[in-house]
Scaffold this motif. Structure first.
Motif, PDB file in Angstrom:
ATOM      1  N   SER A 169      18.999 -15.669  72.857  1.00  0.00           N
ATOM      2  CA  SER A 169      18.844 -16.699  73.883  1.00  0.00           C
ATOM      3  C   SER A 169      18.307 -16.081  75.166  1.00  0.00           C
ATOM      4  CB  SER A 169      20.190 -17.376  74.172  1.00  0.00           C
ATOM      5  OG  SER A 169      20.633 -18.094  73.030  1.00  0.00           O
ATOM      6  N   PHE A 170      17.372 -16.798  75.821  1.00  0.00           N
ATOM      7  CA  PHE A 170      16.764 -16.296  77.042  1.00  0.00           C
ATOM      8  C   PHE A 170      16.850 -17.350  78.146  1.00  0.00           C
ATOM      9  CE2 PHE A 170      14.891 -13.787  73.697  1.00  0.00           C
ATOM     10  CZ  PHE A 170      14.855 -12.505  74.236  1.00  0.00           C
ATOM     11  N   PRO A 171      17.042 -16.912  79.406  1.00  0.00           N
ATOM     12  CA  PRO A 171      17.140 -17.867  80.511  1.00  0.00           C
ATOM     13  C   PRO A 171      15.781 -18.485  80.848  1.00  0.00           C
ATOM     14  CG  PRO A 171      17.218 -15.615  81.346  1.00  0.00           C
ATOM     15  CD  PRO A 171      17.229 -15.513  79.846  1.00  0.00           C
ATOM     16  N   VAL A 172      15.779 -19.803  81.038  1.00  0.00           N
ATOM     17  CA  VAL A 172      14.565 -20.527  81.420  1.00  0.00           C
ATOM     18  C   VAL A 172      14.910 -21.418  82.613  1.00  0.00           C
ATOM     19  CG1 VAL A 172      12.805 -22.188  80.712  1.00  0.00           C
ATOM     20  CG2 VAL A 172      13.708 -20.546  79.046  1.00  0.00           C
ATOM     21  N   ASN A 174      18.617 -22.974  81.910  1.00  0.00           N
ATOM     22  CA  ASN A 174      19.095 -23.139  80.542  1.00  0.00           C
ATOM     23  C   ASN A 174      18.839 -21.854  79.744  1.00  0.00           C
ATOM     24  OD1 ASN A 174      19.812 -25.759  81.097  1.00  0.00           O
ATOM     25  ND2 ASN A 174      18.416 -26.700  79.625  1.00  0.00           N
ATOM     26  N   PHE A 175      19.779 -21.530  78.877  1.00  0.00           N
ATOM     27  CA  PHE A 175      19.575 -20.415  77.956  1.00  0.00           C
ATOM     28  C   PHE A 175      19.104 -20.998  76.631  1.00  0.00           C
ATOM     29  CE2 PHE A 175      22.008 -18.348  81.169  1.00  0.00           C
ATOM     30  CZ  PHE A 175      21.651 -17.010  81.099  1.00  0.00           C
ATOM     31  N   GLU A 176      17.835 -20.738  76.304  1.00  0.00           N
ATOM     32  CA  GLU A 176      17.221 -21.334  75.121  1.00  0.00           C
ATOM     33  C   GLU A 176      17.052 -20.289  74.028  1.00  0.00           C
ATOM     34  OE1 GLU A 176      13.691 -23.345  76.380  1.00  0.00           O
ATOM     35  OE2 GLU A 176      14.818 -24.829  77.548  1.00  0.00           O
ATOM     36  N   TYR A 177      17.331 -20.705  72.811  1.00  0.00           N
ATOM     37  CA  TYR A 177      17.324 -19.789  71.666  1.00  0.00           C
ATOM     38  C   TYR A 177      15.913 -19.620  71.113  1.00  0.00           C
ATOM     39  CZ  TYR A 177      18.915 -17.532  67.370  1.00  0.00           C
ATOM     40  OH  TYR A 177      19.117 -16.643  66.341  1.00  0.00           O
ATOM     41  N   LYS A 185      25.425 -23.328  78.125  1.00  0.00           N
ATOM     42  CA  LYS A 185      24.106 -22.700  78.038  1.00  0.00           C
ATOM     43  C   LYS A 185      23.002 -23.620  78.555  1.00  0.00           C
ATOM     44  CE  LYS A 185      25.048 -19.622  74.127  1.00  0.00           C
ATOM     45  NZ  LYS A 185      24.624 -19.215  72.759  1.00  0.00           N
ATOM     46  N   LYS A 186      23.274 -24.926  78.598  1.00  0.00           N
ATOM     47  CA  LYS A 186      22.247 -25.872  79.013  1.00  0.00           C
ATOM     48  C   LYS A 186      22.784 -26.835  80.075  1.00  0.00           C
ATOM     49  CE  LYS A 186      19.622 -25.593  74.720  1.00  0.00           C
ATOM     50  NZ  LYS A 186      18.976 -26.337  73.608  1.00  0.00           N
ATOM     51  N   THR A 228      30.531 -21.706  83.600  1.00  0.00           N
ATOM     52  CA  THR A 228      29.299 -20.940  83.793  1.00  0.00           C
ATOM     53  C   THR A 228      29.118 -19.923  82.667  1.00  0.00           C
ATOM     54  OG1 THR A 228      29.443 -21.174  86.195  1.00  0.00           O
ATOM     55  CG2 THR A 228      28.034 -19.421  85.350  1.00  0.00           C
ATOM     56  N   TYR A 229      27.956 -19.966  82.050  1.00  0.00           N
ATOM     57  CA  TYR A 229      27.647 -19.054  80.949  1.00  0.00           C
ATOM     58  C   TYR A 229      27.154 -17.720  81.489  1.00  0.00           C
ATOM     59  CZ  TYR A 229      25.207 -17.111  76.883  1.00  0.00           C
ATOM     60  OH  TYR A 229      24.768 -16.288  75.870  1.00  0.00           O
ATOM     61  N   ASP A 230      27.705 -16.631  80.983  1.00  0.00           N
ATOM     62  CA  ASP A 230      27.291 -15.288  81.373  1.00  0.00           C
ATOM     63  C   ASP A 230      27.085 -14.469  80.101  1.00  0.00           C
ATOM     64  OD1 ASP A 230      26.863 -12.757  82.326  1.00  0.00           O
ATOM     65  OD2 ASP A 230      28.656 -12.682  83.584  1.00  0.00           O
ATOM     66  N   PRO A 231      25.829 -14.185  79.748  1.00  0.00           N
ATOM     67  CA  PRO A 231      25.562 -13.471  78.485  1.00  0.00           C
ATOM     68  C   PRO A 231      26.093 -12.044  78.466  1.00  0.00           C
ATOM     69  CG  PRO A 231      23.569 -13.662  79.804  1.00  0.00           C
ATOM     70  CD  PRO A 231      24.600 -14.507  80.479  1.00  0.00           C
ATOM     71  N   THR A 232      26.440 -11.511  79.639  1.00  0.00           N
ATOM     72  CA  THR A 232      26.954 -10.136  79.690  1.00  0.00           C
ATOM     73  C   THR A 232      28.479 -10.070  79.652  1.00  0.00           C
ATOM     74  OG1 THR A 232      27.028 -10.100  82.122  1.00  0.00           O
ATOM     75  CG2 THR A 232      24.957  -9.462  81.067  1.00  0.00           C
ATOM     76  N   ASP A 233      29.112 -11.257  79.706  1.00  0.00           N
ATOM     77  CA  ASP A 233      30.564 -11.315  79.707  1.00  0.00           C
ATOM     78  C   ASP A 233      31.042 -11.938  78.391  1.00  0.00           C
ATOM     79  OD1 ASP A 233      33.254 -11.633  80.099  1.00  0.00           O
ATOM     80  OD2 ASP A 233      33.093 -12.771  81.962  1.00  0.00           O
ATOM     81  N   PRO A 234      31.663 -11.152  77.495  1.00  0.00           N
ATOM     82  CA  PRO A 234      32.091 -11.695  76.196  1.00  0.00           C
ATOM     83  C   PRO A 234      33.118 -12.816  76.317  1.00  0.00           C
ATOM     84  CG  PRO A 234      33.014  -9.506  76.571  1.00  0.00           C
ATOM     85  CD  PRO A 234      32.004  -9.731  77.643  1.00  0.00           C
TER      86      PRO A 234
END
Length: 204
Positions: free
Chosen positions: A93-96, A83-86, A157-158, A144-150
């Motif tokens: 947001s950071f991956p957990v 999960n990407f948590e804020y 995210k969860k 699928t969430y990818d924080p590097t892909d706009p």
């Protein structure tokens, strides 16, 4: 049992996970993905040993209060859930990692012979109180969430959703005490162990 505990998972008739068919619509999933799956569905279980009886669901990620005894999940190729948590302080947001799934299928009974909080001999001690909690969790990954892909920023995210409550009331903490059951049965000895089954030969 003597120096051991047998844990068994079940869902009652009033449970929202009866027959492990839990699913719930997430109204907050808004995406441009055509025919996106907006339902969380049952994926697996996690069993924890707790340090004390007053440990809550929110404490399960604290290793000083709860330690993972067993994890089982559906055998469907879905393993690691992140999960990407804020973080309010860092405004990001950071991956957990929430689950590192075995992907070996669901099982409902577990043999416990060790105290995960013991610093020396880990064998369970007869007549000592131990505390456990079982939680189920669900999964959804409509994209699928990818924080590097706009382009993928509207992804899930969860994907992991842990149970916070049972069907009726809070998730329960179980107090269990290993002991020799022979005196309870007028000295009758149980000449079998967990997992022992008769040998069967199929003839036809």
């Amino acid at each position: 049992m003597k120096n051991e505990l047998i844990l068994y998972l079940s869902n009652g008739s009033a449970s929202n996970n009866k027959q492990e068919d839990y699913q719930e619509l997430d109204p907050f999933i808004v995406t441009s993905v055509p025919n996106a799956d907006k339902y969380y569905r049952f994926q697996g279980y996690m069993i924890y040993q707790l340090e004390k009886s007053n440990v809550s669901v929110s404490d399960l990620e604290d290793p000083t209060k709860a330690r993972l005894v067993a994890q089982v999940d559906l055998k469907d190729g879905i393993k690691r859930l992140v999960n990407f948590e804020y973080d309010e302080n860092l405004q990001a947001s950071f991956p957990v990692e929430k689950v590192k799934g075995a992907d070996l299928g669901i099982k409902h009974s577990f043999r416990v012979t060790e105290d995960l909080f013991s610093s020396g001999d880990r064998r369970l001690v007869n007549f000592k109180r131990y505390y456990f909690m079982a939680v189920s969790y669900a999964y959804n990954n409509y994209k699928t969430y990818d924080p590097t892909d706009p382009i993928a920023l509207d992804g899930q995210k969860k994907p992991f959703l842990g149970s916070r409550k049972a069907a009726i009331g809070e998730v329960k903490v179980l107090e269990l005490i290993p002991h020799d059951p022979a005196p309870e049965a007028m000295g009758t000895m149980h000449l079998s162990a967990y997992g022992l089954t008769p040998r069967i030969t199929r003839l036809d």
